[in-house]
Write a protein that holds these residues in place. Structure first.
Motif: not given
Length: 201
Positions: A45-47, A49-58
């Protein structure tokens, strides 16, 4: 007879105690495995969430980059209304070769700066387009393409010739929100190039 009964009773109690110990060990093992499973789920779940955040940042960075390009374009010096003149006041036209060369450089900078992915179109058209646009990425016309390939896209071109509705929808859904979706049903590569360049004007 009594001794035999007592011995049998002792065996039953011994077996019962052994079974209780085995059950307790299994329960402890089960609790240990359940705790490991819970840890794995948390890590997954943490991974995610981190991927979603990274994608949003990109996506946000791409959009900011696109807006900055548009703002910078506003401050570029406009083309002169009249051709420059020589010392005698006679208008001097740029040679077609120089004009074409300058335009070619600008177009090449555009295609080098953005990540452009192509979905759809016939195999023959994609091969021809790959020769004309070597920096583009071609994902084919079938819906089994890797949807994560579009995560970095700035532009997604969908050629509706020879492509299924499912493939089209998959490409639209997989593309980042900041990406520009360009639909085309024309196989003319010159028109496609012009359509792309118009997006930054």
């Amino acid at each position: 007879m009594a001794n035999s009964r007592e011995k049998k009773t002792r065996n039953v109690f011994t077996e019962k105690a052994a079974l209780e110990q085995e059950i307790a060990a299994l329960q402890a093992k089960l609790e240990e495995q359940a705790a490991k499973l819970a840890d794995c789920r948390r890590e997954i779940e943490d991974a995610i969430v981190a991927r979603i955040k990274q994608r949003d940042e990109l996506d946000a960075l791409r959009e900011e980059n696109r807006q900055l390009r548009k703002r910078l374009a506003m401050y570029e010096p406009p083309a002169p209304c009249h051709p420059p003149a020589d010392a005698a006041g006679v208008p001097v036209e740029d040679s077609p070769a120089e004009s074409a060369g300058g335009q070619a450089v600008e177009e090449q900078e555009f295609f080098d700066s953005f990540r452009i992915y192509v979905v759809g179109g016939t195999e023959k058209w994609q091969k021809k387009a790959a020769e004309v646009f070597p920096t583009m990425h071609f994902l084919g016309s079938e819906k089994n393409f890797d949807r994560f390939a579009l995560a970095q896209a700035d532009y997604v071109i969908i050629n509706t010739n020879a492509v299924s509705h499912a493939c089209t929808e998959k490409a639209k859904n997989a593309a980042p929100k900041s990406a520009s979706i360009i639909m085309t049903s024309n196989n003319n590569l010159h028109l496609l190039q012009r359509k792309l360049l118009e997006t930054i004007q």
